[in-house]
Design a protein around this motif. Structure first.
Motif: not given
Ligand SMILES: [Zn+2]
Ligand SMILES: [Zn+2]
Ligand SMILES: [Zn+2]
Length: 316
Positions: A43, A116, A121, A215, A282
């Motif tokens: 993120d 999410h 995201h 995730d 990720h």
């Molecule tokens: Zn994430």
């Protein structure tokens, strides 16, 4: 004689290059839908703000090493349509990467599917609003809590009021048809669900399948079997936030993810064919899988798995 040979090599390489170039063009025209990796960082992106360690200094000093936040698109060259999975803080640049795969100078995907409500995201949705693009009814597919969160909280609520986005409700295990070839099914996974639930997506292309789970908490916290899924699908893009335990100076139980080392162990007995389906994605800024040619990258590849490198295309 030597000169003659050199001339021959040059001419034959030119011929070879022009032929292979032509071949690529033809392949592009006839291509079936594929997955395009638009980013592979966690993120917070890579580099991460204020990180003074080597992991990010190598990026602050050399911006070529930058990687965008984890996101993929499914591109359908037949219809010139595309859908993007997650709207990241790097959405503007990722839309540009995607546009290189679209004809007629198309600049945007045909829809956005959200996993999410963590910052990497969905916050890219802001670029669709009044201060930015001022989009017209971009379809945004969201689960019930995610949808509720966007409706009840600014600035996201304004995107809805101004009809910059058109919220499309989706439900766990319920398939949405995107076009005659592509459909998607959200699959709920355990994760720190402070604001919203978390889903991964099964992407169907005719009878082929790609699983995208950027995730998730530990694999054993899930009431479903990831190895069964790997068996069933053709591609699996899976959470690889941390390479190993102890990677960051924080209690790693507060931010549980399957370590890449744990996942490789769990997947150790899969067939070579099944292992090849797996693409790790990720990556936290501390994860050495972000570094080209690192020992970690070599280990993953040697064991028969793949790394979701930015801008790669995965046919399915
Ligand atoms: Zn994430
Ligand atoms: Zn760093
Ligand atoms: Zn998250």
């Amino acid at each position: 004689m030597v000169m003659k040979n050199i001339v021959y090599i040059i001419i034959s390489s030119i011929l070879f290059l022009s032929c292979s170039h032509k071949k690529n063009e033809i392949q592009l025209e006839e291509k079936n839908p594929y997955i395009l990796v638009l980013g592979n960082a966690q993120d917070a992106g890579y580099p991460q703000i204020a990180c003074q360690k080597d992991c990010c200094q190598r990026v602050f000093k050399n911006p070529e090493n930058k990687r965008f936040v984890s996101s993929i698109a499914v591109v359908d060259p037949i219809s010139n349509e595309s859908w993007i999975f997650d709207a990241t803080p790097d959405f503007s640049e990722q839309a540009k990467l995607l546009s290189k795969h679209l004809k007629n100078e198309k600049q945007l995907p045909d829809g956005i599917l959200l996993t999410h409500g963590h910052i990497g995201h969905y916050t890219g949705l802001m670029f669709l609003g009044r201060e930015a693009l001022g989009a017209k009814s971009m379809p945004v597919y969201a689960m019930p809590r995610m949808q509720d969160y966007l409706i009840k909280n600014g600035p996201w609520s304004q995107l809805i009021q101004l009809e910059n986005i058109d919220l499309k409700p989706i439900r766990e295990d319920s398939t949405i048809v995107l076009n005659e070839r592509i459909s998607v099914t959200p699959i709920q996974v355990p994760h720190r669900d402070e604001f919203t639930e978390t889903v991964g997506f099964m992407i169907h292309n005719n009878n082929k399948k790609a699983l995208f789970i950027p995730d998730i908490d530990k694999w054993n916290k899930w009431d479903r079997s990831i190895t069964d899924y790997i068996n069933e699908v053709d591609i699996a893009l899976l959470d690889a936030t941390f390479f190993k335990n102890g990677e960051i100076n924080r209690d790693m139980n507060e931010i549980p993810h399957p370590f890449v080392e744990e996942s490789m162990q769990l997947f150790e007995n899969l067939s070579a064919k099944d292992k090849r389906k797996i693409y790790f994605i990720h990556f936290n800024h501390t994860n050495p899988l972000l570094i080209e040619g690192s020992n970690a990258q070599e280990t993953v590849l040697e064991k028969g798995f793949n790394i979701a490198k930015q801008e790669i295309q995965i046919p399915f």
